[in-house]
Design a protein around this motif. Structure first.
Motif, PDB file in Angstrom:
ATOM      1  N   MET A  49       0.832  -1.203   0.000  1.00 50.56           N
ATOM      2  CA  MET A  49       0.000   0.000   0.000  1.00 50.56           C
ATOM      3  C   MET A  49       0.867   1.254   0.000  1.00 50.56           C
ATOM      4  N   ALA A  50       1.960   1.222   0.764  1.00 50.97           N
ATOM      5  CA  ALA A  50       2.855   2.379   0.818  1.00 50.97           C
ATOM      6  C   ALA A  50       3.527   2.604  -0.528  1.00 50.97           C
ATOM      7  N   ALA A  51       3.967   1.533  -1.183  1.00 51.20           N
ATOM      8  CA  ALA A  51       4.608   1.666  -2.491  1.00 51.20           C
ATOM      9  C   ALA A  51       3.632   2.215  -3.526  1.00 51.20           C
ATOM     10  N   ALA A  52       2.382   1.742  -3.480  1.00 50.11           N
ATOM     11  CA  ALA A  52       1.379   2.236  -4.423  1.00 50.11           C
ATOM     12  C   ALA A  52       1.080   3.714  -4.178  1.00 50.11           C
ATOM     13  N   ALA A  53       1.087   4.126  -2.893  1.00 53.47           N
ATOM     14  CA  ALA A  53       0.792   5.515  -2.568  1.00 53.47           C
ATOM     15  C   ALA A  53       1.917   6.451  -3.015  1.00 53.47           C
ATOM     16  N   LEU A  54       3.161   5.992  -2.909  1.00 50.40           N
ATOM     17  CA  LEU A  54       4.303   6.838  -3.278  1.00 50.40           C
ATOM     18  C   LEU A  54       4.468   6.942  -4.786  1.00 50.40           C
ATOM     19  N   GLY A  55       4.242   5.825  -5.476  1.00 51.98           N
ATOM     20  CA  GLY A  55       4.517   5.808  -6.905  1.00 51.98           C
ATOM     21  C   GLY A  55       6.019   5.725  -7.158  1.00 51.98           C
ATOM     22  N   ASP A  56       6.388   5.250  -8.322  1.00 53.84           N
ATOM     23  CA  ASP A  56       7.808   5.073  -8.643  1.00 53.84           C
ATOM     24  C   ASP A  56       8.123   5.748  -9.968  1.00 53.84           C
ATOM     25  N   PRO A  57       8.757   6.933  -9.935  1.00 55.22           N
ATOM     26  CA  PRO A  57       9.032   7.660 -11.178  1.00 55.22           C
ATOM     27  C   PRO A  57      10.265   7.160 -11.912  1.00 55.22           C
ATOM     28  N   ARG A  58      10.945   6.166 -11.379  1.00 55.60           N
ATOM     29  CA  ARG A  58      12.188   5.701 -11.999  1.00 55.60           C
ATOM     30  C   ARG A  58      11.920   4.988 -13.327  1.00 55.60           C
ATOM     31  N   ARG A  59      12.914   4.989 -14.182  1.00 55.93           N
ATOM     32  CA  ARG A  59      12.819   4.296 -15.471  1.00 55.93           C
ATOM     33  C   ARG A  59      12.813   2.790 -15.214  1.00 55.93           C
ATOM     34  N   LYS A  60      11.701   2.132 -15.546  1.00 56.52           N
ATOM     35  CA  LYS A  60      11.495   0.738 -15.161  1.00 56.52           C
ATOM     36  C   LYS A  60      12.552  -0.198 -15.740  1.00 56.52           C
ATOM     37  N   ALA A  61      13.032   0.098 -16.925  1.00 51.63           N
ATOM     38  CA  ALA A  61      14.029  -0.789 -17.540  1.00 51.63           C
ATOM     39  C   ALA A  61      15.345  -0.780 -16.775  1.00 51.63           C
ATOM     40  N   SER A  62      15.580   0.267 -15.989  1.00 52.64           N
ATOM     41  CA  SER A  62      16.847   0.373 -15.252  1.00 52.64           C
ATOM     42  C   SER A  62      16.705   0.026 -13.772  1.00 52.64           C
ATOM     43  N   VAL A  63      15.489  -0.322 -13.349  1.00 55.06           N
ATOM     44  CA  VAL A  63      15.240  -0.577 -11.931  1.00 55.06           C
ATOM     45  C   VAL A  63      15.545  -2.035 -11.596  1.00 55.06           C
ATOM     46  N   ARG A  64      16.391  -2.227 -10.605  1.00 59.58           N
ATOM     47  CA  ARG A  64      16.713  -3.575 -10.144  1.00 59.58           C
ATOM     48  C   ARG A  64      15.930  -3.935  -8.884  1.00 59.58           C
ATOM     49  N   HIS A  65      15.672  -2.943  -8.058  1.00 62.20           N
ATOM     50  CA  HIS A  65      14.952  -3.161  -6.799  1.00 62.20           C
ATOM     51  C   HIS A  65      13.667  -2.341  -6.846  1.00 62.20           C
ATOM     52  N   ASP A  66      12.532  -3.020  -6.883  1.00 57.57           N
ATOM     53  CA  ASP A  66      11.262  -2.298  -6.945  1.00 57.57           C
ATOM     54  C   ASP A  66      10.998  -1.578  -5.634  1.00 57.57           C
ATOM     55  N   LEU A  67      10.095  -0.610  -5.673  1.00 54.61           N
ATOM     56  CA  LEU A  67       9.854   0.256  -4.520  1.00 54.61           C
ATOM     57  C   LEU A  67       9.315  -0.529  -3.328  1.00 54.61           C
ATOM     58  N   ARG A  68       8.474  -1.508  -3.564  1.00 49.81           N
ATOM     59  CA  ARG A  68       7.945  -2.308  -2.458  1.00 49.81           C
ATOM     60  C   ARG A  68       9.059  -3.028  -1.725  1.00 49.81           C
ATOM     61  N   SER A  69      10.020  -3.573  -2.461  1.00 49.63           N
ATOM     62  CA  SER A  69      11.152  -4.261  -1.845  1.00 49.63           C
ATOM     63  C   SER A  69      12.023  -3.295  -1.044  1.00 49.63           C
ATOM     64  N   LEU A  70      12.230  -2.095  -1.564  1.00 49.36           N
ATOM     65  CA  LEU A  70      13.025  -1.108  -0.842  1.00 49.36           C
ATOM     66  C   LEU A  70      12.363  -0.729   0.485  1.00 49.36           C
ATOM     67  N   LEU A  71      11.053  -0.495   0.429  1.00 50.43           N
ATOM     68  CA  LEU A  71      10.338  -0.135   1.651  1.00 50.43           C
ATOM     69  C   LEU A  71      10.341  -1.292   2.649  1.00 50.43           C
ATOM     70  N   ALA A  72      10.112  -2.504   2.158  1.00 49.66           N
ATOM     71  CA  ALA A  72      10.104  -3.667   3.051  1.00 49.66           C
ATOM     72  C   ALA A  72      11.475  -3.860   3.685  1.00 49.66           C
ATOM     73  N   GLN A  73      12.527  -3.733   2.892  1.00 52.25           N
ATOM     74  CA  GLN A  73      13.878  -3.913   3.420  1.00 52.25           C
ATOM     75  C   GLN A  73      14.178  -2.900   4.522  1.00 52.25           C
ATOM     76  N   ARG A  74      13.822  -1.650   4.283  1.00 51.01           N
ATOM     77  CA  ARG A  74      14.099  -0.606   5.274  1.00 51.01           C
ATOM     78  C   ARG A  74      13.225  -0.766   6.522  1.00 51.01           C
ATOM     79  N   VAL A  75      11.955  -1.048   6.346  1.00 50.23           N
ATOM     80  CA  VAL A  75      11.034  -1.172   7.482  1.00 50.23           C
ATOM     81  C   VAL A  75      11.345  -2.410   8.309  1.00 50.23           C
ATOM     82  N   TYR A  76      11.601  -3.555   7.642  1.00 50.10           N
ATOM     83  CA  TYR A  76      11.966  -4.763   8.386  1.00 50.10           C
ATOM     84  C   TYR A  76      13.272  -4.548   9.150  1.00 50.10           C
ATOM     85  N   GLY A  77      14.207  -3.813   8.542  1.00 44.71           N
ATOM     86  CA  GLY A  77      15.463  -3.531   9.223  1.00 44.71           C
ATOM     87  C   GLY A  77      15.252  -2.738  10.498  1.00 44.71           C
TER      88      GLY A  77
END
Length: 436
Positions: A49-77
């Motif tokens: 839900m947080a990733a959907a609310a923020l949106g991801d303006p990055r160029r998808k072809a160059s993205v290795r880590h999706d926004l949901r994974s980044l948020l989960a990694q930081r929050v779980y940490g």
């Protein structure tokens, strides 16, 4: 620093056996309980839900880590006690954390996570606060009859050249003053503010937005705003009355209030002199400050003890017995202070070390997401166990921070947990309760 090697270290003998240790155990992790965070997150959909609310303006072809994974990694940490993004330079290779996030490769590095924070805007803050509110609404099984919104502020000390830093004489430090809104244990909003702003500066606007959404979900719900005297402003009280929101807010002592209660205070002082025991009285009267358009009900709690007189005053729009309102309802606001301590201390909501104000607001909200995850772990997974009332720090130490050996192959990921863990029954109970 001494030069470290990978050789074995000897710790003497136990009986005839030589005791040795070496960092060659392979894939052994220290956060064996982190998979519980994944189950809670999947259950409530927080990071998605947080990733959907923020949106991801990055160029998808160059993205290795999706926004949901980044948020989960930081929050779980944060939930597991890793407060700094630099911790993730090593943690990204932890197999348990990778599995919890839902990846089978190295997670994001510290610079990638840092860009997530430093690229934040105030629009992102609005979006994540909306996520907190929607999570609260989704957590309720039915329409509540009454909700008490606790408003409180605290300080975040600053030790650098952060944007918006200002010296606050009361705290004797440069700081921010974030504003929190809780309903019971649930955090509904947290807004970062510079310390030069009035503590009540965004109160009525924030309450209006929250009340509007709550009444969309539950049209008949009764709303009560509760706070200390720092939030007693004439404009806010008028707006609450216009919006049909009740309030129970502390009132700063002044000469007029003390004059109204002078006779009762004198009686308490005489009774204390005669008995030597603390005297207490709760009464009420109507009162209008100079800036108020009319008189309002004021509850007075008067005490006299060895420390002398100690009067407290509360202004309210509620009807009912004054003693009941003060002791049962107003005094319960202290619980919100415990919840703020969890968010700020246990989940590192005070680490405002970014130079940009919006980036520090993002850090505050990441701690708020971690708090939401932990209280849902307690609510959904630990009900009926010995940890059902434990604070975040206790849950982390007893249920998340324990070692495990990890075996990952093409067919499965298996964690070998300690056979004699003291709370293995609680862990298994939580895992079953949180199962899809």
């Amino acid at each position: 620093m001494p030069k470290c090697t990978d050789g074995a270290v000897r710790f003497g003998k136990v009986g005839r056996r030589v005791v040795e240790a070496a960092f060659d155990g392979g894939d052994i992790v220290s956060d064996g309980g982190s998979l519980l965070l994944r189950q809670v997150d999947e259950r409530i959909g927080l990071t998605r839900m947080a990733a959907a609310a923020l949106g991801d303006p990055r160029r998808k072809a160059s993205v290795r880590h999706d926004l949901r994974s980044l948020l989960a990694q930081r929050v779980y940490g944060l939930c597991c006690g890793w407060e700094d993004v630099t911790d993730h330079n090593t943690l990204r290779h932890d197999l348990a954390v990778q599995t919890a996030v839902g990846r089978d490769e190295a997670l994001a590095s510290a610079p990638t996570l840092s860009r997530l924070e430093t690229s934040a805007t105030m629009a992102h803050a609005v979006a994540l606060n909306r996520v907190l509110l929607e999570q609260f609404i989704a957590s309720r099984d039915g329409a509540p009859v009454e909700l008490v919104l606790d408003i409180d502020a605290t300080h975040v000390p600053l030790h650098g050249q952060q944007e918006g830093a200002h010296f606050h004489a009361h705290y004797d430090n440069y700081c921010y003053l974030p504003l929190y809104v809780f309903c019971g244990q649930d955090m509904l909003a947290c807004v970062l503010r510079p310390s030069w702003r009035d503590p009540a500066s965004v109160l009525s606007a924030l309450v209006k937005l929250i009340a509007r959404r709550l009444r969309q979900a539950w049209p008949e719900v009764k709303l009560i705003v509760r706070g200390d005297s720092g939030f007693c402003r004439s404009k806010a009280l008028r707006r609450f009355e216009a919006w049909g929101i009740d309030y129970l807010i502390g009132l700063q002592k002044n000469v007029a209030l003390e004059w109204r209660s002078a006779i009762a205070m004198q009686a308490l002082a005489e009774a204390y002199e005669a008995t030597g025991t603390k005297q207490r009285l709760i009464g009420e009267f109507t009162y209008a400050a100079r800036s108020w358009p009319r008189e309002r009900r004021v509850i007075a709690r008067l005490e006299h003890s060895a420390q002398g007189a100690n009067p407290r005053f509360v202004v309210t729009s509620l009807q009912g017995d004054a003693t009941e309102l003060y002791e049962r309802l107003y005094c319960a606001r202290g619980e919100a202070e415990n919840r703020i301590k969890e968010a700020q201390l246990d989940l590192f909501g005070r680490r405002a070390s970014c130079s940009r104000f919006a980036a520090n607001q993002m850090r505050l909200l990441l701690a708020a997401l971690a708090y939401t995850l932990m209280i849902n772990l307690r609510r959904l997974g630990l009900a009926g166990t010995e940890l059902e009332r434990a604070c975040t720090a206790t849950i982390r130490v007893k249920l998340l921070k324990f070692g495990a050996a990890v075996l990952r192959n093409t067919r499965r990921v298996r964690l070998f947990l300690a056979s004699h863990h003291p709370l293995k029954d609680v862990f298994l109970s939580a895992a079953r309760a949180l199962a899809p």
